[in-house]
Design a protein around this motif. Structure first.
Motif, mmCIF file in Angstrom:
data_model
loop_
_atom_site.group_PDB
_atom_site.id
_atom_site.type_symbol
_atom_site.label_atom_id
_atom_site.label_comp_id
_atom_site.label_asym_id
_atom_site.label_seq_id
_atom_site.Cartn_x
_atom_site.Cartn_y
_atom_site.Cartn_z
ATOM 1 N N MET A 188 -21.395 -16.340 36.746
ATOM 2 C CA MET A 188 -19.996 -15.945 36.571
ATOM 3 C C MET A 188 -19.330 -15.852 37.948
ATOM 4 S SD MET A 188 -18.618 -13.054 34.029
ATOM 5 C CE MET A 188 -18.231 -11.599 34.936
ATOM 6 N N ALA A 189 -18.125 -16.352 37.926
ATOM 7 C CA ALA A 189 -17.404 -16.350 39.221
ATOM 8 C C ALA A 189 -17.070 -14.932 39.645
ATOM 9 C CB ALA A 189 -16.127 -17.157 39.065
ATOM 10 N N LEU A 190 -16.971 -14.734 40.881
ATOM 11 C CA LEU A 190 -16.640 -13.421 41.425
ATOM 12 C C LEU A 190 -15.243 -13.029 40.980
ATOM 13 C CD1 LEU A 190 -17.926 -13.405 45.103
ATOM 14 C CD2 LEU A 190 -18.454 -11.769 43.294
ATOM 15 N N ARG A 191 -15.079 -11.770 40.762
ATOM 16 C CA ARG A 191 -13.753 -11.247 40.447
ATOM 17 C C ARG A 191 -13.231 -10.494 41.661
ATOM 18 N NH1 ARG A 191 -14.364 -14.186 36.693
ATOM 19 N NH2 ARG A 191 -14.123 -13.677 34.506
ATOM 20 N N TYR A 192 -11.925 -10.526 41.810
ATOM 21 C CA TYR A 192 -11.329 -9.829 42.965
ATOM 22 C C TYR A 192 -10.293 -8.855 42.477
ATOM 23 C CZ TYR A 192 -13.438 -13.734 45.438
ATOM 24 O OH TYR A 192 -14.315 -14.641 45.915
ATOM 25 N N THR A 193 -10.056 -7.854 43.334
ATOM 26 C CA THR A 193 -8.905 -6.976 43.075
ATOM 27 C C THR A 193 -8.010 -6.998 44.313
ATOM 28 O OG1 THR A 193 -10.198 -5.108 43.850
ATOM 29 C CG2 THR A 193 -9.974 -5.357 41.485
ATOM 30 N N TYR A 194 -6.777 -6.771 44.061
ATOM 31 C CA TYR A 194 -5.838 -6.744 45.192
ATOM 32 C C TYR A 194 -5.732 -5.331 45.668
ATOM 33 C CZ TYR A 194 -1.598 -7.331 47.946
ATOM 34 O OH TYR A 194 -0.672 -7.338 48.966
ATOM 35 N N ASN A 195 -6.055 -5.176 46.977
ATOM 36 C CA ASN A 195 -5.959 -3.837 47.546
ATOM 37 C C ASN A 195 -4.625 -3.723 48.256
ATOM 38 O OD1 ASN A 195 -6.209 -1.437 48.885
ATOM 39 N ND2 ASN A 195 -8.363 -1.761 49.432
ATOM 40 N N PRO A 196 -3.671 -2.951 47.697
ATOM 41 C CA PRO A 196 -2.342 -2.903 48.313
ATOM 42 C C PRO A 196 -2.363 -2.256 49.709
ATOM 43 C CG PRO A 196 -2.451 -1.638 46.255
ATOM 44 C CD PRO A 196 -3.805 -2.111 46.544
ATOM 45 N N GLU A 197 -3.409 -1.421 49.964
ATOM 46 C CA GLU A 197 -3.455 -0.762 51.266
ATOM 47 C C GLU A 197 -3.815 -1.754 52.360
ATOM 48 O OE1 GLU A 197 -5.856 2.798 50.746
ATOM 49 O OE2 GLU A 197 -4.534 3.210 49.011
ATOM 50 N N THR A 198 -4.788 -2.575 52.061
ATOM 51 C CA THR A 198 -5.187 -3.534 53.078
ATOM 52 C C THR A 198 -4.487 -4.863 52.889
ATOM 53 O OG1 THR A 198 -7.045 -4.151 51.723
ATOM 54 C CG2 THR A 198 -7.458 -2.502 53.404
ATOM 55 N N CYS A 199 -3.730 -4.982 51.836
ATOM 56 C CA CYS A 199 -3.052 -6.217 51.466
ATOM 57 C C CYS A 199 -4.020 -7.376 51.384
ATOM 58 C CB CYS A 199 -1.909 -6.554 52.435
ATOM 59 S SG CYS A 199 -0.560 -5.409 52.346
ATOM 60 N N GLN A 200 -5.167 -7.109 50.855
ATOM 61 C CA GLN A 200 -6.185 -8.154 50.765
ATOM 62 C C GLN A 200 -6.806 -8.182 49.381
ATOM 63 O OE1 GLN A 200 -9.004 -7.504 53.898
ATOM 64 N NE2 GLN A 200 -8.142 -9.176 55.091
ATOM 65 N N TYR A 201 -7.234 -9.342 49.061
ATOM 66 C CA TYR A 201 -8.058 -9.454 47.851
ATOM 67 C C TYR A 201 -9.467 -9.086 48.219
ATOM 68 C CZ TYR A 201 -4.205 -11.840 45.575
ATOM 69 O OH TYR A 201 -2.991 -12.136 45.035
ATOM 70 N N GLU A 202 -9.998 -8.160 47.495
ATOM 71 C CA GLU A 202 -11.373 -7.740 47.778
ATOM 72 C C GLU A 202 -12.243 -8.038 46.565
ATOM 73 O OE1 GLU A 202 -10.878 -3.637 48.531
ATOM 74 O OE2 GLU A 202 -10.137 -3.955 50.602
ATOM 75 N N PRO A 203 -13.419 -8.584 46.801
ATOM 76 C CA PRO A 203 -14.299 -8.867 45.651
ATOM 77 C C PRO A 203 -14.773 -7.558 45.006
ATOM 78 C CG PRO A 203 -15.437 -9.268 47.723
ATOM 79 C CD PRO A 203 -14.020 -8.875 48.110
ATOM 80 N N VAL A 204 -14.847 -7.610 43.736
ATOM 81 C CA VAL A 204 -15.314 -6.405 43.010
ATOM 82 C C VAL A 204 -16.840 -6.381 43.051
ATOM 83 C CG1 VAL A 204 -15.316 -5.205 40.803
ATOM 84 C CG2 VAL A 204 -13.337 -6.539 41.511
ATOM 85 N N VAL A 205 -17.362 -5.390 43.655
ATOM 86 C CA VAL A 205 -18.825 -5.282 43.735
ATOM 87 C C VAL A 205 -19.280 -4.256 42.685
ATOM 88 C CG1 VAL A 205 -20.772 -4.786 45.227
ATOM 89 C CG2 VAL A 205 -18.673 -5.728 46.187
#
Lengths: 324, 318
Positions: free
Chosen positions: B1-18
């Motif tokens: 399954m492909a990695l899922r990401y969330t958008y972190n508004p604080e860092t303005c980055q997409y971060e992979p959901v671990v």
């Protein structure tokens, strides 16, 4: 906390939102249901195993008791049945000894069997039987009407003819008559004393000592004989019914009529005993026409159903040992 | 399954959901909790709407057992009915024939209570009924067994009595030349005066076998000047018979005798006017007419005739 999820699409080099797809939702829903069902089953098993209602406990106890005692009772029952069979064979042995005959207990032909067979036969045959029966019934009804007319005196029947019919000794010589009282009939029988075959001129009717003996028809007492001798007829009497019909009652304990006394049908003439040469208390009953012995069974008809009469005839035909 | 990401508004980055173990554990707990709740809800619903499974099974078993019990009880009732028929035949057939009183119902029903019971403590009506039925049946079987035993004994006694009674002719009809049916007072042919004749005379050739007419034993066998060689038989039950004027007898005092057994031969000994058998039957010590005590080819009515004839005639041989 429904956070929006993204997926990296290498073709567009963009992060794309992951939409909520029906498949995913269905899958997760199904997994919840499945797991829920597993839980349900598990809980059910646990409940059945550890949580017993009082009713259930009572049922368990009852079932245990029922099963256990059933086993015990069934074995006693089998034993009882076995004992009963043994008693029956003892009884059979007694009958064989008393009547010198292996056939005394032969099953009496049950008229109802024939009736069933008629019903089971095919329709044509059934119809044939019905016709035959109807004819017989018509004949009997005609006969009955004739008798009624005679009795009511309507049918210009002359007096002798009326007397011929009404004076026949057609009654039964014992009260509360049962077919099984017929223990030995008319014809060749075994003598109980010397075991030889001889001609038995009457019928032997079993009855306890002291049972009333009844006149079987209207008539006059012609012979009264008292005898202490332990042979022959013992105390006996004869009734003349007119038209050559005479009945004789032997082995009486007591005679309650005088010679010359007039009797109606059903009058008490004496009591059953075993005077004379007899092996058991019984009534020896003879019917004579013009001095010749007739088979009394032919006259013993009043108050007997057709089935009972047929059964009595069968019993009277057994060539067994008589009582005198 | 492909990695899922969330958008972190604080860092303005997409971060992979671990998926950390903590997160996994939390998710599992939620899943388990929800399914358990579902399961329990299901159970409550089930308990509320459906009967208990075990109980159903037990009830079914109970039903089956009860059916079996009813079959057993019916069998017991049927057996008891058959026994009742047997008791009825016993009372109204055999006891009448053997001249005995029927057993009182109180005796037939008796015996209950005499036994060790104890099934009263079992709290189930069906079982109690079963034991009560079978207990009673057992008692009645006992009594009926005793009764039949008694009847057999009585019959044996009567059969002995019937076998003892003089019931045949002492001389075979083929050898019999004449039966003198004289019983009572008559002129004695040799003595020439009237005296009672207590028996019957059977004319037959010398040496014709003489049969014992009933079971019994030899009371006396001797020579008497008047009777000649004579045998006295004791048949018990108040009967005796005498056989006189024999050429000789072949039995001795005390011998057991069966009916039909040859005890001697016809002769002309003692005061006798020719070879014949003088036959006497005594009942309670009194001579009775023997004509009543041999029914070979005669029926009772022919007897009565013979008896009458016998008392008329006036000739005899001794």
């Amino acid at each position: 906390m429904a956070r929006i999820r993204f997926r990296y699409n290498p073709n567009t080099l963009k992060y794309e939102r992951v939409g909520i797809r029906v498949g995913t939702v269905l899958f997760s829903l199904l997994s919840y249901v499945a797991a829920g069902f597993v839980c349900f089953m598990g809980l059910l098993v646990l409940q059945n195993k550890f949580l017993n209602s009082n009713e259930e406990k009572a049922l368990r106890l009852e079932n245990k008791a029922l099963a256990q005692h059933h086993k015990q009772l069934a074995s006693i029952m089998m034993y009882s049945h076995h004992r009963l069979d043994e008693l029956k064979s003892q009884e059979q042995a007694l009958a064989d000894r008393i009547f010198e005959s292996r056939t005394t207990q032969a099953p009496v032909e049950d008229p109802s069997i024939n009736r069933d067979m008629i019903l089971m036969a095919d329709a044509n045959e059934y119809e044939h039987h019905t016709e035959a029966l109807t004819a017989t019934v018509r004949q009997l009804l005609a006969g009955a009407r004739y008798l009624n007319e005679i009795h009511s005196g309507d049918a210009g029947v002359d007096k002798p003819e009326m007397a011929r019919v009404t004076l026949l000794p057609t009654g039964l010589p014992l009260p509360n008559f049962e077919v099984s009282m017929m223990v030995s009939g008319f014809g060749n029988r075994i003598n109980p004393f010397h075991k030889g075959i001889y001609h038995h001129d009457g019928v032997d009717l079993r009855a306890p000592r002291g049972t009333a003996v009844l006149a079987t028809g209207k008539g006059v007492v012609t012979v009264v004989r008292q005898s202490d001798l332990v042979a022959g007829f013992g105390n006996y009497l004869e009734i003349d019914h007119g038209n050559g019909w005479v009945t004789r009652y032997a082995h009486l304990e007591a005679i309650q009529v005088r010679s010359g006394q007039k009797l109606k049908k059903g009058d008490v003439v004496g009591t059953v005993g075993m005077s004379g040469g007899a092996t058991a208390p019984h009534l020896h009953y003879e019917v004579l026409k013009d001095g010749k012995n007739q088979n009394p069974v032919q006259c013993m008809v009043e108050g007997l159903s057709a089935d009972a009469y047929a059964a009595m005839v069968l019993l009277s035909k057994k060539e067994n040992q008589s009582f005198d | 399954m492909a990695l899922r990401y969330t958008y972190n508004p604080e860092t303005c980055q997409y971060e992979p959901v671990v998926v950390t173990p903590r997160l996994f554990g939390r998710r599992f707990l939620i899943f388990a909790g929800i399914s358990l709740a579902l399961g329990m809800a299901g159970l409550v619903y089930f308990n509320h709407n459906f009967p208990d499974w075990d109980e159903t099974l037990l009830r079914k078993e109970n039903q089956q057992l009860k059916t079996e019990w009813n079959i057993l009880l019916n069998q017991a009732k049927k057996t008891s009915q058959q026994l009742a028929e047997l008791e009825h035949t016993d009372d109204h057939n055999y006891r009448v024939i053997l001249d005995l009183e029927p057993l009182a119902p109180s005796i037939r029903e008796a015996g209950v209570g005499g036994r060790e019971r104890g099934f009263e403590n079992i709290p189930y009506a069906l079982i109690q009924e079963g034991y009560a039925l079978i207990d009673k049946l057992g008692n009645r079987l006992d009594i009926e067994q005793q009764s039949l035993g008694l009847l057999a004994e009585e019959l044996t006694r009567k059969e002995k009595m019937w076998a003892s009674r003089p019931a045949i002719q002492p001389i075979d009809n083929k050898q019999l030349t004449r039966l003198h049916t004289i019983f009572g007072m008559r002129m004695h042919p040799l003595l020439g005066y009237v005296r009672p004749h207590n028996g019957l005379d059977f004319s037959a050739p010398r040496g014709t076998p003489v049969y014992a007419t009933g079971d019994g034993k030899v009371q006396m066998a001797y020579y008497s000047p008047s009777y000649g060689f004579v045998v006295y038989l004791d048949h018990d039950y108040a009967f005796e018979t005498r056989y006189a004027h024999l050429t000789h007898f072949i039995v001795k005092d005390g011998d057991p005798i069966k009916r039909g057994q040859v005890i001697g031969y016809v002769g002309n000994t003692g005061t006798s006017a020719g070879p014949h058998l003088h036959y006497e039957v005594l009942y309670k010590g009194t001579p009775v007419n023997p004509i009543n005590f041999f029914q070979r080819d005669l029926n009772n009515r022919e007897y009565e005739k013979l008896v009458e004839l016998g008392s008329r005639s006036l000739m005899s041989l001794d």
